[in-house]
Design an enzyme around this catalytic site. Sequence first.
Site, PDB file in Angstrom:
ATOM      1  N   ASN A  36      10.638   4.261   2.398  1.00 31.19           N
ATOM      2  CA  ASN A  36      11.891   4.911   2.423  1.00 31.19           C
ATOM      3  C   ASN A  36      12.376   6.076   2.781  1.00 31.19           C
ATOM      4  O   ASN A  36      11.289   6.910   2.875  1.00 31.19           O
ATOM      5  CB  ASN A  36      12.126   4.660   0.820  1.00 31.19           C
ATOM      6  CG  ASN A  36      11.097   3.318  -0.224  1.00 31.19           C
ATOM      7  OD1 ASN A  36      11.808   2.718   0.174  1.00 31.19           O
ATOM      8  ND2 ASN A  36      10.123   3.592  -0.868  1.00 31.19           N
ATOM      9  N   GLY A  80       1.145  -0.941   0.319  1.00 29.95           N
ATOM     10  CA  GLY A  80      -0.009  -0.447  -0.440  1.00 29.95           C
ATOM     11  C   GLY A  80       1.308   1.274  -0.094  1.00 29.95           C
ATOM     12  O   GLY A  80       0.594   2.119  -1.148  1.00 29.95           O
ATOM     13  N   ALA A  81       1.986   1.376   0.413  1.00 26.67           N
ATOM     14  CA  ALA A  81       3.311   1.432   0.433  1.00 26.67           C
ATOM     15  C   ALA A  81       3.657   1.604   1.521  1.00 26.67           C
ATOM     16  O   ALA A  81       4.665   0.800   2.236  1.00 26.67           O
ATOM     17  CB  ALA A  81       2.606   3.822   1.799  1.00 26.67           C
ATOM     18  N   MET A  82       5.160   2.497   1.184  1.00 25.36           N
ATOM     19  CA  MET A  82       6.564   2.103   1.659  1.00 25.36           C
ATOM     20  C   MET A  82       7.398   2.746   1.661  1.00 25.36           C
ATOM     21  O   MET A  82       7.336   4.490   1.537  1.00 25.36           O
ATOM     22  CB  MET A  82       7.377   1.493   0.395  1.00 25.36           C
ATOM     23  CG  MET A  82       8.932   0.647   1.373  1.00 25.36           C
ATOM     24  SD  MET A  82       9.038  -0.076   2.558  1.00 25.36           S
ATOM     25  CE  MET A  82      10.734  -0.017   2.848  1.00 25.36           C
ATOM     26  N   GLU A 124       6.442  -1.773  13.613  1.00 22.58           N
ATOM     27  CA  GLU A 124       4.952  -1.641  12.452  1.00 22.58           C
ATOM     28  C   GLU A 124       3.856  -0.576  13.313  1.00 22.58           C
ATOM     29  O   GLU A 124       3.056   0.194  13.521  1.00 22.58           O
ATOM     30  CB  GLU A 124       4.323  -2.672  11.678  1.00 22.58           C
ATOM     31  CG  GLU A 124       4.857  -2.529  10.328  1.00 22.58           C
ATOM     32  CD  GLU A 124       5.029  -1.640   9.369  1.00 22.58           C
ATOM     33  OE1 GLU A 124       4.012  -1.109   9.317  1.00 22.58           O
ATOM     34  OE2 GLU A 124       5.559  -1.458   8.801  1.00 22.58           O
ATOM     35  N   GLU A 152       3.355   6.300   7.495  1.00 24.03           N
ATOM     36  CA  GLU A 152       4.513   6.398   6.770  1.00 24.03           C
ATOM     37  C   GLU A 152       5.664   7.032   6.732  1.00 24.03           C
ATOM     38  O   GLU A 152       6.716   6.966   6.892  1.00 24.03           O
ATOM     39  CB  GLU A 152       3.945   6.422   4.937  1.00 24.03           C
ATOM     40  CG  GLU A 152       3.431   5.142   4.588  1.00 24.03           C
ATOM     41  CD  GLU A 152       4.211   3.766   4.833  1.00 24.03           C
ATOM     42  OE1 GLU A 152       5.577   3.726   5.161  1.00 24.03           O
ATOM     43  OE2 GLU A 152       3.044   2.403   5.020  1.00 24.03           O
TER      44      GLU A 152
END
Length: 234
Positions: free
Chosen positions: A174, A170-172, A229, A207
């Site tokens: 970085n 879904g999202a990362m 998480e 994120e």
Amino acid sequence: VGLSLASPAKDHVDDGDGIYRTREGGAWYAFTQFESTDARQAFPTFDEPSFKVPWQLTLHVPKGLVALSNTPVQSERDDANGMHTVTFQQTRPLPSYLVAFCVGPFDLVDAGKTKGGVPVRVVVPKGRGAEAAYAAKVSAELLDREEVYFGSPYPYGKLDLVAVPVFNAGAMENAGLITFRLSAILVKPAEIDQDWRERYAVTAAHEMAHQWFGDLVTLAWWDDTWLNESFASW
């Protein structure tokens, strides 16, 4: 790293891991997704979270395309044969799974700066800038609020929020270059409602929190992913 975005014989889209290529609106884009152990597809590395080192990336890309990575551009030059070289500033120590870059004919939507002067942008496929208006409006404020909450400055020099057409996650998180599935960050202005605002805030804040919990402070091994998480969700 040399990247070719030449159109293949068929409209092929790679699998979304390592360095991969995808097509959007008739144009080709290259992205990376290295978590958990796909950085080794891009370069030789100790591809484990406990190995944190500074990185210095240089990309050789077709002239006229936008190249982005974890840090701001340090220098760039035009080369022979229609190519362009972009060198990025050295990163803070990062594990390989948080190194990231993307290349393509992006539109860059200015999202302002945080109170501390960190520039924020929303990076979208060409022609889709209008769908980034809400993310551009609120993202710098979200980052400001997290700085206050954590009592610690945002640890990186800029923040790009990248809309990715093909994305297995879904999202990362970085460092400095958060990637999102298109539907998680882009929306037509007429379709914005309270539910969508809340979904974007939850995803983006999660994120962004990882920039501290996961990026600045990194788990030693993947068996502590639950803690990484959980901190971000909290």
